[in-house]
Design an enzyme around this catalytic site. Structure first.
Site, PDB file in Angstrom:
ATOM      1  N   TYR A  48     -51.145  45.360  -6.315  1.00 29.54           N
ATOM      2  CA  TYR A  48     -51.796  44.413  -5.418  1.00 29.54           C
ATOM      3  C   TYR A  48     -51.651  42.985  -5.946  1.00 29.54           C
ATOM      4  O   TYR A  48     -50.952  42.741  -6.925  1.00 29.54           O
ATOM      5  CB  TYR A  48     -53.244  44.830  -5.181  1.00 29.54           C
TER       6      TYR A  48
ATOM      7  N   GLN B 286     -65.977  46.689  -6.390  1.00 28.19           N
ATOM      8  CA  GLN B 286     -64.591  46.428  -6.763  1.00 28.19           C
ATOM      9  C   GLN B 286     -63.978  45.509  -5.709  1.00 28.19           C
ATOM     10  O   GLN B 286     -63.923  45.848  -4.536  1.00 28.19           O
ATOM     11  CB  GLN B 286     -63.802  47.730  -6.858  1.00 28.19           C
TER      12      GLN B 286
END
Length: 186
Positions: free
Chosen positions: A141, A54
């Protein structure tokens, strides 16, 4: 230990030194980091598992103490929030929850460079033996910051309409899938 349970997705892993937002999180932007990850992927594969890396860039959810000297967090428009915190080195010199350092806006050239950082990190992940990559595009994010109309006040091709605010995410996906293959990109 978990390889027999199915697909493993790693913890979020920064794509560049300026993508880091928290102490002690892993990276995938150097060949040395890829070599370290290779030990993990080999162990997972030896136990019969599959593993995906990820990838993330935290954008404004960061603190100057975890970034290279002289750097501050970045965001689409330099918009921070007083209530944002991260895990970094506090004023007392100890690790703990601290307010995020106010961000600065990314330039157009830096946005394009960040897209390239994602693609380069994906290539390093595949060199390290991962079965694929997952692009982290949630939880406030950087990619989500571009989509957020309260954070993204840009007036160029990455701002304004929803179509423009999603452009960064699409560019990242296209660059990563062009580098490592769409079948290895999530």
């Amino acid at each position: 230990q978990r390889a027999g349970f199915g697909l493993i997705v790693t913890e979020a892993t920064q794509i560049s030194p300026v993508a880091q937002g928290y102490l002690w999180t892993p990276g995938i932007h150097t060949s040395e980091q890829a070599a370290g990850w290779r030990k993990v992927t080999q162990a997972v594969h030896a136990a019969g598992g599959r593993i995906v890396l990820q990838m993330w860039h935290v954008g404004r959810i960061s603190h100057a103490s975890v970034l290279p000297a002289g750097e501050v967090p970045v965001s689409p428009s330099g918009v921070g929030r007083d209530d944002l915190q991260t895990w970094a080195i506090g004023a007392d010199g100890k690790p703990g929850r601290v307010p995020c350092t106010p961000p600065r806006a990314l330039t157009a050239a830096e946005i394009r460079g960040t897209v390239d950082d994602y693609a380069r990190a994906a290539a390093l992940a595949m060199d390290a033996g991962f079965d694929g990559v997952e692009i982290h595009a949630a939880n406030g994010y950087l990619i989500e910051q571009f989509m957020d109309p309260t954070c993204n006040l840009r007036t160029d091709e990455w701002g304004g309409s929803m179509h423009n605010r999603t452009r960064f995410c699409i560019e990242v996906y296209r660059a990563v899938s062009a580098r490592v293959g769409a079948d290895c990109t999530r």
